[in-house]
Write an enzyme that holds these catalytic residues in place. Structure first.
Site, PDB file in Angstrom:
ATOM      1  N   ILE A 110     -84.499  20.708  -6.504  1.00  0.00           N
ATOM      2  CA  ILE A 110     -83.131  20.232  -6.357  1.00  0.00           C
ATOM      3  C   ILE A 110     -82.151  21.387  -6.542  1.00  0.00           C
ATOM      4  O   ILE A 110     -82.418  22.311  -7.320  1.00  0.00           O
ATOM      5  CB  ILE A 110     -82.837  19.083  -7.352  1.00  0.00           C
ATOM      6  CG1 ILE A 110     -81.422  18.506  -7.153  1.00  0.00           C
ATOM      7  CG2 ILE A 110     -83.060  19.503  -8.785  1.00  0.00           C
ATOM      8  CD1 ILE A 110     -81.154  17.230  -7.958  1.00  0.00           C
ATOM      9  N   CYS A 111     -81.066  21.344  -5.804  1.00  0.00           N
ATOM     10  CA  CYS A 111     -79.952  22.280  -5.953  1.00  0.00           C
ATOM     11  C   CYS A 111     -80.433  23.726  -5.812  1.00  0.00           C
ATOM     12  O   CYS A 111     -81.074  24.089  -4.854  1.00  0.00           O
ATOM     13  CB  CYS A 111     -79.253  22.033  -7.292  1.00  0.00           C
ATOM     14  SG  CYS A 111     -77.625  22.821  -7.440  1.00  0.00           S
ATOM     15  N   GLY A 112     -80.154  24.569  -6.805  1.00  0.00           N
ATOM     16  CA  GLY A 112     -80.470  25.990  -6.707  1.00  0.00           C
ATOM     17  C   GLY A 112     -81.935  26.290  -6.515  1.00  0.00           C
ATOM     18  O   GLY A 112     -82.290  27.331  -5.942  1.00  0.00           O
ATOM     19  N   THR A 114     -83.892  24.977  -4.517  1.00  0.00           N
ATOM     20  CA  THR A 114     -84.205  25.022  -3.088  1.00  0.00           C
ATOM     21  C   THR A 114     -83.963  26.412  -2.507  1.00  0.00           C
ATOM     22  O   THR A 114     -84.602  26.801  -1.537  1.00  0.00           O
ATOM     23  CB  THR A 114     -83.385  23.990  -2.296  1.00  0.00           C
ATOM     24  OG1 THR A 114     -81.988  24.299  -2.396  1.00  0.00           O
ATOM     25  CG2 THR A 114     -83.629  22.571  -2.810  1.00  0.00           C
ATOM     26  N   ALA A 162     -83.479  18.181  -2.620  1.00  0.00           N
ATOM     27  CA  ALA A 162     -82.292  17.356  -2.850  1.00  0.00           C
ATOM     28  C   ALA A 162     -81.078  18.217  -3.173  1.00  0.00           C
ATOM     29  O   ALA A 162     -81.197  19.358  -3.624  1.00  0.00           O
ATOM     30  CB  ALA A 162     -82.537  16.369  -3.995  1.00  0.00           C
TER      31      ALA A 162
END
Length: 209
Positions: A110-112, A114, A162
């Protein structure tokens, strides 16, 4: 003879984004509403055994180190975001993600987190999402623009990605991939935690009876 719960690994590192993983890990560990409670347990994993400090100031001591991860028992890997990813952090975690995906173990980022997968080339040929396509486009070596999906969470086989503003969508994808709830239970869970529907609570209780 009871079977030991399989570990769902939660990667922990300095500046960890506290809000991104809590719904997933809390409901994995709680056993409430699950089809078969006790199958999984959350285990924190760090690069070393030294304590880390989350973005919210919480001190977390890893249960195990990344070198101790056992591919034969691990049920899944959760990679939350962190401010550290903005500085290019994450190569060892991307290596671990690639290793686990290769043997069919789910990875949820999720977020960073990725961005680390993007820099490693893991998003170049499969549907995925993140904070924005422009965010991933700024990562060196990323070539997956045509596979970017403008959704809050995307599941492609064993890979979940995400946006950092969608912890409930992220948790729903993780809980679904682990097969913790019946579909009707998961729908009620999501309506309660994301849609804030008061009618979802009695539905969730009824599904769990």
């Amino acid at each position: 003879m009871s079977t030991a719960p399989r570990p769902v690994l939660l990667a922990v590192y300095d500046t960890l984004a506290d809000w991104e993983y809590g719904l997933a890990t809390a409901h994995i560990n709680s056993g409430a509403h699950q089809i078969d409670p006790g199958r999984f347990t959350v285990v924190t994993v760090g690069l070393t055994d030294a304590p880390i400090r989350t973005m919210g100031g919480m001190r977390v001591v890893p249960d195990i180190t990344i070198d101790e991860v056992d591919d034969t028992t691990t049920a899944a890997l959760i990679l939350p975001g962190a401010e550290a990813f903005s500085a290019g952090y994450g190569a060892p975690w991307a290596d671990l993600a690639e290793r686990l995906l290769a043997v069919g173990i789910p990875v949820a980022a999720i977020c960073g987190a990725t961005s680390a997968l993007a820099r490693h080339g893991l998003l170049d040929h499969r549907p995925h999402t993140s904070n924005a396509v422009e965010y991933l486009g700024a990562q060196p070596g990323y070539r997956g623009e045509e596979f970017y999906v403008d959704e809050l969470a995307v599941t492609d086989g064993d890979l979940i990605t995400a946006s950092g503003i969608a912890p409930a969508h992220f948790a729903r994808a993780v809980l679904e991939r682990l097969g913790l709830y019946r579909p009707e239970t998961l729908a009620a869970w999501f309506d309660l935690y994301e849609n804030h529907d008061p009618a979802a609570y009695p539905r969730l209780m009824a599904e769990s009876a």
